[in-house]
Design a protein around this motif. Structure first.
Motif, PDB file in Angstrom:
ATOM      1  N   ALA A 127       0.840  -1.203   0.000  1.00 39.73           N
ATOM      2  CA  ALA A 127       0.000   0.000   0.000  1.00 39.73           C
ATOM      3  C   ALA A 127       0.875   1.254   0.000  1.00 39.73           C
ATOM      4  O   ALA A 127       1.866   1.328   0.726  1.00 39.73           O
ATOM      5  CB  ALA A 127      -0.932   0.019   1.216  1.00 39.73           C
ATOM      6  N   ASP A 128       0.528   2.192  -0.844  1.00 43.51           N
ATOM      7  CA  ASP A 128       1.085   3.546  -0.818  1.00 43.51           C
ATOM      8  C   ASP A 128       2.613   3.633  -0.861  1.00 43.51           C
ATOM      9  O   ASP A 128       3.234   4.196   0.038  1.00 43.51           O
ATOM     10  CB  ASP A 128       0.561   4.282   0.418  1.00 43.51           C
ATOM     11  CG  ASP A 128      -0.946   4.390   0.447  1.00 43.51           C
ATOM     12  OD1 ASP A 128      -1.470   5.386  -0.069  1.00 43.51           O
ATOM     13  OD2 ASP A 128      -1.599   3.462   0.970  1.00 43.51           O
ATOM     14  N   PRO A 129       3.242   3.122  -1.915  1.00 37.34           N
ATOM     15  CA  PRO A 129       4.675   3.411  -2.073  1.00 37.34           C
ATOM     16  C   PRO A 129       4.914   4.911  -2.257  1.00 37.34           C
ATOM     17  O   PRO A 129       5.889   5.466  -1.773  1.00 37.34           O
ATOM     18  CB  PRO A 129       5.061   2.631  -3.335  1.00 37.34           C
ATOM     19  CG  PRO A 129       4.002   1.612  -3.509  1.00 37.34           C
ATOM     20  CD  PRO A 129       2.746   2.213  -2.960  1.00 37.34           C
ATOM     21  N   GLN A 130       4.039   5.541  -3.023  1.00 40.96           N
ATOM     22  CA  GLN A 130       4.001   6.999  -3.199  1.00 40.96           C
ATOM     23  C   GLN A 130       5.374   7.566  -3.575  1.00 40.96           C
ATOM     24  O   GLN A 130       5.834   8.557  -3.011  1.00 40.96           O
ATOM     25  CB  GLN A 130       3.460   7.659  -1.934  1.00 40.96           C
ATOM     26  CG  GLN A 130       2.373   8.683  -2.223  1.00 40.96           C
ATOM     27  CD  GLN A 130       1.653   9.151  -0.970  1.00 40.96           C
ATOM     28  OE1 GLN A 130       0.940   8.395  -0.332  1.00 40.96           O
ATOM     29  NE2 GLN A 130       1.837  10.415  -0.623  1.00 40.96           N
ATOM     30  N   TYR A 131       5.994   6.925  -4.564  1.00 41.75           N
ATOM     31  CA  TYR A 131       7.335   7.353  -4.976  1.00 41.75           C
ATOM     32  C   TYR A 131       7.324   8.708  -5.667  1.00 41.75           C
ATOM     33  O   TYR A 131       6.452   9.011  -6.489  1.00 41.75           O
ATOM     34  CB  TYR A 131       7.973   6.318  -5.904  1.00 41.75           C
ATOM     35  CG  TYR A 131       9.194   6.885  -6.587  1.00 41.75           C
ATOM     36  CD1 TYR A 131      10.365   7.086  -5.867  1.00 41.75           C
ATOM     37  CD2 TYR A 131       9.149   7.298  -7.910  1.00 41.75           C
ATOM     38  CE1 TYR A 131      11.483   7.660  -6.460  1.00 41.75           C
ATOM     39  CE2 TYR A 131      10.261   7.872  -8.518  1.00 41.75           C
ATOM     40  CZ  TYR A 131      11.419   8.055  -7.782  1.00 41.75           C
ATOM     41  OH  TYR A 131      12.504   8.643  -8.363  1.00 41.75           O
ATOM     42  N   ALA A 132       8.329   9.511  -5.383  1.00 34.16           N
ATOM     43  CA  ALA A 132       8.643  10.726  -6.138  1.00 34.16           C
ATOM     44  C   ALA A 132      10.120  11.022  -5.931  1.00 34.16           C
ATOM     45  O   ALA A 132      10.682  10.736  -4.864  1.00 34.16           O
ATOM     46  CB  ALA A 132       7.801  11.907  -5.672  1.00 34.16           C
ATOM     47  N   ASP A 133      10.731  11.594  -6.941  1.00 32.63           N
ATOM     48  CA  ASP A 133      12.117  12.049  -6.812  1.00 32.63           C
ATOM     49  C   ASP A 133      12.064  13.412  -6.144  1.00 32.63           C
ATOM     50  O   ASP A 133      12.182  14.455  -6.790  1.00 32.63           O
ATOM     51  CB  ASP A 133      12.759  12.132  -8.193  1.00 32.63           C
ATOM     52  CG  ASP A 133      14.227  12.540  -8.117  1.00 32.63           C
ATOM     53  OD1 ASP A 133      14.787  12.551  -7.007  1.00 32.63           O
ATOM     54  OD2 ASP A 133      14.797  12.863  -9.173  1.00 32.63           O
ATOM     55  N   ALA A 134      11.857  13.391  -4.829  1.00 28.91           N
ATOM     56  CA  ALA A 134      11.602  14.620  -4.075  1.00 28.91           C
ATOM     57  C   ALA A 134      12.128  14.461  -2.658  1.00 28.91           C
ATOM     58  O   ALA A 134      12.222  13.343  -2.142  1.00 28.91           O
ATOM     59  CB  ALA A 134      10.106  14.912  -4.035  1.00 28.91           C
ATOM     60  N   PRO A 135      12.485  15.561  -2.015  1.00 29.48           N
ATOM     61  CA  PRO A 135      12.926  15.480  -0.621  1.00 29.48           C
ATOM     62  C   PRO A 135      11.775  15.048   0.277  1.00 29.48           C
ATOM     63  O   PRO A 135      10.607  15.202  -0.080  1.00 29.48           O
ATOM     64  CB  PRO A 135      13.378  16.915  -0.302  1.00 29.48           C
ATOM     65  CG  PRO A 135      12.650  17.765  -1.284  1.00 29.48           C
ATOM     66  CD  PRO A 135      12.514  16.951  -2.529  1.00 29.48           C
ATOM     67  N   ARG A 189      10.439   5.458 -13.031  1.00 30.15           N
ATOM     68  CA  ARG A 189      11.430   4.970 -12.056  1.00 30.15           C
ATOM     69  C   ARG A 189      10.921   3.774 -11.261  1.00 30.15           C
ATOM     70  O   ARG A 189      11.699   2.865 -10.953  1.00 30.15           O
ATOM     71  CB  ARG A 189      11.804   6.103 -11.078  1.00 30.15           C
ATOM     72  CG  ARG A 189      12.535   7.265 -11.689  1.00 30.15           C
ATOM     73  CD  ARG A 189      13.962   6.905 -12.122  1.00 30.15           C
ATOM     74  NE  ARG A 189      14.756   6.313 -11.051  1.00 30.15           N
ATOM     75  CZ  ARG A 189      15.378   7.022 -10.103  1.00 30.15           C
ATOM     76  NH1 ARG A 189      15.292   8.347 -10.088  1.00 30.15           N
ATOM     77  NH2 ARG A 189      16.095   6.404  -9.183  1.00 30.15           N
ATOM     78  N   ILE A 190       9.624   3.757 -10.947  1.00 28.99           N
ATOM     79  CA  ILE A 190       9.144   2.720 -10.029  1.00 28.99           C
ATOM     80  C   ILE A 190       8.590   1.494 -10.742  1.00 28.99           C
ATOM     81  O   ILE A 190       8.746   0.368 -10.257  1.00 28.99           O
ATOM     82  CB  ILE A 190       8.094   3.288  -9.037  1.00 28.99           C
ATOM     83  CG1 ILE A 190       7.874   2.301  -7.880  1.00 28.99           C
ATOM     84  CG2 ILE A 190       6.783   3.670  -9.745  1.00 28.99           C
ATOM     85  CD1 ILE A 190       7.111   2.892  -6.714  1.00 28.99           C
ATOM     86  N   LEU A 191       8.010   1.638 -11.922  1.00 28.95           N
ATOM     87  CA  LEU A 191       7.421   0.481 -12.587  1.00 28.95           C
ATOM     88  C   LEU A 191       8.452  -0.564 -13.013  1.00 28.95           C
ATOM     89  O   LEU A 191       8.136  -1.766 -12.996  1.00 28.95           O
ATOM     90  CB  LEU A 191       6.571   0.920 -13.773  1.00 28.95           C
ATOM     91  CG  LEU A 191       5.249   1.608 -13.394  1.00 28.95           C
ATOM     92  CD1 LEU A 191       4.441   1.923 -14.640  1.00 28.95           C
ATOM     93  CD2 LEU A 191       4.430   0.765 -12.430  1.00 28.95           C
TER      94      LEU A 191
END
Length: 301
Positions: free
Chosen positions: A32-40, A87-89
């Protein structure tokens, strides 16, 4: 870099029941909710977006060592930006199991040009769909159907979302939040047909959605009470799995187990995912990291 050992360190042992020789368990993975982003990271909210790549890679190593029928992610694969899928798929493609997705609100945090493309990017058959495995019908709902972010402005569902949110606010409901959503009439009619078919086939039903519906919580669907009431009328429904509330939660009503799985994106290095077994009259959840393990009795279908 997170390791398999790090992920396993926070896990609880599977709550095992008596052995049953009549049939093998139906076993699948839940994220549930990996919620990836290239962000701080957002330290105030405890969200470590970029760290989800390492957490997911470690979880996939664990899940690939299991004999699973599929692995489902309960929404919010990304946090923002359509490019985050790039990046995540590729990590998901390393799973040796069938991969299923549910749409979450953050999967729509993209520019207008990509707003309707999440279903195709994730390889989903549609925003809501169903599939059967070993006598269990899995019903995937789209809680973003009537919301302020999934339908484009001017769509009748967007206007209906404005009205539903205003009504929830007027009623003082805790889930009257713009980041929640609800189901449209067409999806509810589809759900009726799927539940009737499952009952006719003698199948148990597990509902998968991004949004919780029970217990009461600020993250629940706007129409959570109506959905719970509908599911309660179908004795074959045994469980409802969701994400969205990253802290996790659990409730039981009408013989249905409502399990809110913890968000993977939270904390710098502790993951959250699970392996679920359905065997006879039991539903066992083996949690890893922040996800607790549970042993839940199932009612007869």
């Amino acid at each position: 870099m997170l390791s398999r050992r790090t992920v396993l360190a926070g896990s609880a042992a599977l709550l095992a029941g008596p052995a049953r020789a009549e049939s093998p368990p139906l076993r699948f993975g839940v994220i549930a909710d990996p919620q990836y982003a290239d962000a701080p990271p957002n330290l105030a909210m405890g969200r470590y977006y970029a760290n989800s790549l390492d957490k997911l890679a470690a979880a996939i190593e664990v899940l690939n060592a299991e004999d699973l029928r599929f692995v489902v992610t309960l929404g919010d694969v990304i946090d923002r930006d359509f490019a985050s899928y790039e990046r995540i798929l590729p990590l998901y493609r390393k799973l040796r199991h069938e991969t299923r997705f549910v749409l979450g609100n953050h999967d729509f945090e993209v520019d207008a040009a990509h707003l309707g493309q999440a279903v195709g990017r994730l390889g989903m058959p549609g925003p809501y769909y169903d599939f059967a495995v070993q006598g269990v019908r899995f019903v995937v709902l789209d809680g973003n159907d009537v919301s302020l972010f999934a339908p484009p402005q001017g769509d009748p569902r967007w206007q209906l979302a404005q009205e539903r949110l205003a009504a929830a606010k007027a009623a003082g409901l805790p889930n009257a939040k713009p980041w929640n959503g609800s189901l449209g009439a067409a999806q509810m009619a589809w759900l009726e047909r799927v539940l009737a078919a499952a009952q006719g086939a003698g199948e148990r039903v597990v509902v998968l959605n991004h949004y919780p519906v029970l217990p009461d919580n600020p993250h629940n669907l706007w129409d959570s009470n109506a959905l719970v009431a509908r599911l309660a009328r179908s004795p074959q429904v045994v469980a409802y799995f969701n994400g969205h509330n990253h802290a996790g939660n659990y409730g039981e009503a009408h013989g249905i187990h409502f399990v809110n799985f913890c968000g993977m994106v939270d904390t710098p290095d502790t993951s959250a995912f699970a392996v679920v077994d359905i065997t006879g009259d039991r539903l066992d959840i083996r949690g890893y990291g922040r996800e607790p393990s549970r042993a839940l009795p199932l009612r007869a279908a």
